[in-house]
Write an enzyme that holds these catalytic residues in place. Structure first.
Site, PDB file in Angstrom:
ATOM      1  N   ASP A   1      11.473   1.640   3.495  1.00  0.00           N
ATOM      2  CA  ASP A   1      12.252   2.241   2.259  1.00  0.00           C
ATOM      3  C   ASP A   1      13.550   1.584   1.985  1.00  0.00           C
ATOM      4  OD1 ASP A   1      13.262   4.173   4.309  1.00  0.00           O
ATOM      5  OD2 ASP A   1      14.169   5.156   2.610  1.00  0.00           O
TER       6      ASP A   1
ATOM      7  N   ASP B   1       8.620   3.191   9.384  1.00  0.00           N
ATOM      8  CA  ASP B   1      10.238   3.611   9.330  1.00  0.00           C
ATOM      9  C   ASP B   1       9.704   4.780   9.204  1.00  0.00           C
ATOM     10  OD1 ASP B   1      12.939   3.800   8.905  1.00  0.00           O
ATOM     11  OD2 ASP B   1      12.399   4.372   7.022  1.00  0.00           O
TER      12      ASP B   1
END
Length: 268
Positions: free
Chosen positions: A217, A10
């Site tokens: 996250d 990410d």
């Protein structure tokens, strides 16, 4: 243990620091991964063009999971995509037009394959930071494009202020509503997620989940964790997100992704 052959990360809140900057030393780490035949794959809710701007080499070398998995690119070519059906899009836009005013600034971005689209105003000026390929239109109904996602913004809490207005409708239209950040909610086809995008990359490259490492996250990273034996939640991840990962990495402001990767390379 099988050696790592694919690393997916990410971007916002994970690889990028709090200033939205790439970590120092990334170019060197990517070069060392390439030397060892390990593919690196940015996996983000961002527009593909935004990811390419961060990784100029992405257009010709890296696999890229964009728009939360609605668009997957490999060596600059479309590998897979999932768009919103026209009837479902019409229902979404009707709900957007009837959305009651909130206490915070709001905005919407219609994300297509050719471009992103926003309505005129201050929001459209600011959103160019995240959508470098952006057209301003007077009405979303005039857009002629294959639509990958509707991104909704609230300057307060998107989960609290935006998500409830679209959750039930999305189920009726075979869509899903995903909280992709503190201020953002994404509406996509029900089958879209970063995990599905990662499976497409794995299949194209002949790589298994046992050979895959991922970093994330936020809630839109959870499905990706399930597709990798070596899954890392950042130290700054919410506990409910981190519970889905096998391992923890230092936070995004501590160069966490590169520290784990460099440790893996040193030990190999």
């Amino acid at each position: 243990m099988k050696r790592i052959r694919l690393i997916a990360s990410d971007l916002d809140g994970t690889l990028l620091d709090g200033r939205k900057a790439l970590p120092a030393g990334l170019a060197d780490t990517l070069a060392r991964l390439a030397e060892r035949g390990i593919a690196f794959c940015p996996a983000s809710g961002r527009q593909y063009q935004s990811i390419v701007e961060l990784f100029p080499e992405a257009a010709g070398a890296l696999p890229v999971i964009a728009e939360n998995g609605a668009l997957v690119m490999l060596e600059g070519r479309e590998l897979a995509s999932t768009t919103i059906a026209p009837a479902a899009l019409a229902g979404l836009l009707a709900r957007l037009r009837s959305l009651p005013a909130g206490a915070n600034e709001r905005g919407a971005v219609l994300c297509g394959k050719r471009s992103a689209y926003a309505l005129p105003g201050r929001f459209s000026d600011e959103v160019r930071r995240y959508y470098p390929k952006l057209e301003v239109v007077e009405d979303f109904a005039v857009v002629q494009d294959e639509i990958l996602k509707l991104a909704l913004f609230d300057a307060g809490s998107a989960a609290r202020e935006i998500h409830p207005h679209f959750a039930v409708l999305a189920l009726e239209l075979d869509l899903q509503v995903v909280v992709s950040g503190e201020h953002w909610v994404d509406v996509m086809a029900a089958s879209v997620n970063k995990g599905a995008g990662l499976r497409a990359v794995q299949a194209a490259l002949g790589i298994t989940r046992e050979e895959t490492m991922v970093f994330g996250d936020f809630f839109n990273d959870v499905e990706m964790f399930a597709e990798a034996m070596h899954s890392y939640a950042m130290a700054n991840a919410l506990p409910a997100v981190a519970a889905h990962a096998r391992h923890r990495a230092p936070g995004n402001d501590e160069n966490g992704v590169l520290r784990v990767i460099d440790g893996m390379l040193a030990a190999a």
